[in-house]
Scaffold this motif. Structure first.
Motif, short mmCIF file in Angstrom:
data_model
loop_
_atom_site.label_atom_id
_atom_site.label_comp_id
_atom_site.label_asym_id
_atom_site.label_seq_id
_atom_site.Cartn_x
_atom_site.Cartn_y
_atom_site.Cartn_z
N ALA B 75 0.83 -1.21 0.00
CA ALA B 75 0.00 0.00 0.00
C ALA B 75 0.86 1.26 0.00
O ALA B 75 0.63 2.20 -0.77
N TYR B 76 1.89 1.29 0.84
CA TYR B 76 2.69 2.50 0.96
C TYR B 76 3.75 2.61 -0.14
O TYR B 76 4.09 3.71 -0.56
N GLY B 77 4.26 1.47 -0.58
CA GLY B 77 5.23 1.50 -1.68
C GLY B 77 4.60 2.00 -2.96
O GLY B 77 5.18 2.82 -3.68
N LEU B 78 3.38 1.54 -3.22
CA LEU B 78 2.68 2.01 -4.42
C LEU B 78 2.25 3.47 -4.26
O LEU B 78 2.23 4.22 -5.22
N ALA B 79 1.90 3.84 -3.03
CA ALA B 79 1.54 5.25 -2.80
C ALA B 79 2.73 6.15 -3.10
O ALA B 79 2.56 7.29 -3.56
N ALA B 80 3.92 5.63 -2.87
CA ALA B 80 5.12 6.45 -3.12
C ALA B 80 5.41 6.63 -4.60
O ALA B 80 6.13 7.52 -4.99
N THR B 81 4.82 5.76 -5.41
CA THR B 81 5.15 5.84 -6.85
C THR B 81 3.90 5.92 -7.72
O THR B 81 3.44 7.01 -8.05
N THR B 164 5.15 -1.30 -13.92
CA THR B 164 3.93 -1.79 -14.57
C THR B 164 2.72 -0.93 -14.20
O THR B 164 2.66 -0.35 -13.12
N ARG B 165 1.78 -0.88 -15.13
CA ARG B 165 0.54 -0.15 -14.85
C ARG B 165 -0.39 -0.99 -13.99
O ARG B 165 -1.41 -0.50 -13.52
N HIS B 166 -0.08 -2.27 -13.85
CA HIS B 166 -0.94 -3.15 -13.04
C HIS B 166 -0.19 -3.54 -11.77
O HIS B 166 -0.11 -4.72 -11.41
#
Lengths: 311, 259
Positions: B75-81, B164-166
């Motif tokens: 959750a937080y790693g993707l929020a960062a990017t 990736t977009r997914h």
């Protein structure tokens, strides 16, 4: 180093097999420049390349003399108001503007002070402390504009800045842009509402299918379109008499009675028509109550150029 | 703006951003639930050290070196990017005179700090509730493992978000089909999993000092090199992933399709 604020030199950019911008060479200097084109013309790609969000596949883009894609310092002179809705909704408008001011290199105190000033100039003081997520589209647009102007950039790039803005605010925003342009800022405005650009743009860049159709002052571009007759509308209670006289004038291609008291004349020599009008009224005694050009505006120029491009 | 100042600015901004987000509310709820479950279980349990140790291992296996921390890092790693790139908010940062790697570095640090802090805070009451007076000797290595695991997983998911977009789907597949079935994999493959190394560190530092076997021993019985080697491996993976993510960040384009 280029003298232009934004300079494209043989720039091409593709998405897969689709060429969004094709071998574009154009310079954008001070004053307000309108970026015009229908959907799919390449406006957003043009702006993305200009502000360093996209990398050109060919050619060179210079922003303030440097490549905005590789050189962050080039972007110090840039203020950018995007078209998209993505914002940090939990922040207040004032915080949003202030934070981005700090990101542009202002110290916290200065960013706070300027944020208050800019938001006040856009009549957003009352809503400045509310979270952005509670804003209407027009309010968001103003905040986006405020963050772009806060650090007094030399180059301001605005993507559809009048989208969703009420008429009163539109006038206010356009006046602000004129003021910035008169103080030496290079303002690039993309809009599909051509008549709005018509009233403020010093020059235009016309894009169609990723190619440059024309760039320069609207009147100059229009004057170059010799193949396309200008349409001049005359208002008279005796349209048949007016029409009869008009067909005799040099350069007039056709005359049409377009209404009860309206005559539209298409001429290749509009100046000649205008100079002979007093004679028409005085010598022939035909009353003429109004004269106006129907297609010297940006929209007509663009329409003509697109037709030409499709040939 | 310098790399350090940008990174600091971005770390503060990101921390405020995620703390105000719904994902932090969900994470807080999850942590509270975990604390209550393990705390109540600890109170209800008898004095048998083996049982308590087994439950503590279950806590480590599911929360610290398991799916709980992995999902939080996702959750937080993707929020960062990728989240901000997809929402469009990233354009405000990318059009500023900020070095892009510094933007990501700050956000990664903040994501790492938030997840680490959350799980260390969770581990504190659970350690003492389950292990009583010996809780401190379990809590300190647990905290070290949390910090290493959070750093590594945040970097992995941040990189996924840029590749990736997914990313959400790719991350879920990674967690569920790669990191979880570790016990079913052969040794050579196991060692390619981050979780394996975390469990090695758990065994070496947390449970082995208790001097009795614990339920998950067989999963990491081939583990060699001790806890330090395991955490160094995790740290190396984190550094490599962070380096790749910073490199990738330079090349990220923001494509919009309005015209």
């Amino acid at each position: 180093m280029s003298a232009h604020a934004i300079h494209f030199q043989n720039v091409s950019r593709a998405y897969g097999h689709v060429l969004a911008v094709n071998d574009l060479t154009v310079g954008i200097g001070s004053g307000i420049t309108g970026l015009v084109g229908p959907n799919g013309a390449g406006k957003t790609t043009f702006i993305g390349l200009a502000v360093g969000l996209l990398r050109p596949h060919r050619g060179r883009v210079l922003l303030n003399g440097s490549d905005p894609w590789t050189d962050p310092a080039a972007r110090a002179a840039l203020g950018y108001c995007p078209d998209g809705e993505g914002m940090w909704g939990w922040m207040s408008g004032a915080e949003f503007v202030e934070t981005l001011g700090i990101c542009s290199g202002l110290c916290a105190a200065e960013a706070r002070q300027r944020a208050q000033q800019v938001l006040a100039s856009l009549e957003m003081t009352a809503a400045a402390d509310k979270p952005v997520r509670q804003y209407s589209k027009g309010m968001r647009q103003k905040v986006k504009l405020a963050q772009a102007m806060l650090h007094r950039p030399r180059i301001l790039v605005l993507d559809e800045p009048l989208n969703g803005v009420d008429p009163v605010s539109r006038v206010q925003i356009l006046a602000t842009l004129k003021e910035l342009a008169s103080s030496g800022t290079a303002v690039l405005v993309s809009s599909h509402v051509l008549h709005e650009l018509d009233s403020v743009a010093d020059q235009v860049v016309l894009l169609h299918r990723g190619r440059l159709l024309a760039s320069g002052k609207v009147q100059e571009i229009r004057a170059l379109l010799d193949d396309h007759p200008h349409t001049v509308r005359l208002v008279s209670p005796r349209p048949r008499d007016v029409a009869k006289r008009l067909v005799e004038l040099p350069g007039v291609v056709s005359v049409e009675i377009a209404g009860e008291d309206i005559v539209d004349a298409r001429t290749r020599a509009p100046s000649a028509l205008y100079s002979m009008l007093p004679g028409l009224v005085l010598d022939a005694g035909v009353p003429v109550h109004g004269v106006r050009s129907l297609d010297s505006g940006l929209e007509a120029v663009f329409r003509y150029l697109v037709k030409e491009d499709a040939r | 703006m310098t790399f350090g100042r940008t990174a600091w600015l971005m770390a503060r901004h990101f921390a405020r951003d995620v703390i105000a987000s719904r994902r932090t509310l969900v994470l807080s709820g999850f942590l509270l639930l975990a604390a209550v479950i393990f705390g109540v279980a600890g109170l209800a349990m008898g004095e048998d050290t083996g049982d308590r140790l087994g439950l503590y291992f279950l806590f480590l296996y599911t929360c610290v070196a398991g799916i709980g921390l992995q999902f939080a890092c996702q959750a937080y790693g993707l929020a960062a990017t990728s989240d901000e790139i997809e929402s469009g908010a990233a354009v405000y940062l990318f059009t500023r005179p900020l070095p892009r790697p510094a933007i990501l570095a700050g956000r990664l640090l903040a994501a790492w700090a938030v997840v680490s802090l959350a799980f260390v805070v969770l581990a504190l009451p659970v350690s003492f509730a389950l292990l009583g007076a010996r809780g401190l000797s379990a809590f300190l290595p647990t905290a070290a493992i949390v910090v290493a695991a959070a750093g590594c997983y945040v970097c992995v998911f941040a990189l996924l978000g840029l590749l990736t977009r997914h990313a959400l789907l790719a991350g879920l597949l990674f967690v569920v089909f790669w990191e979880q079935p570790i016990s079913m994999l052969p040794v050579a493959v196991k060692s390619l999993s981050i979780k394996y190394h975390l469990l090695c560190a758990v065994r070496a530092w947390v449970t082995a000092p208790f001097g009795q076997p614990f339920p998950g021993d067989e999963m990491v019985e081939q583990c060699e090199g001790g806890g330090t080697a395991a955490l160094v491996t995790v740290a190396v993976v984190a550094v490599v992933m962070a380096g790749l993510a910073l490199q990738r960040m330079r090349k990220v384009e923001i494509l919009r399709s309005s015209g």
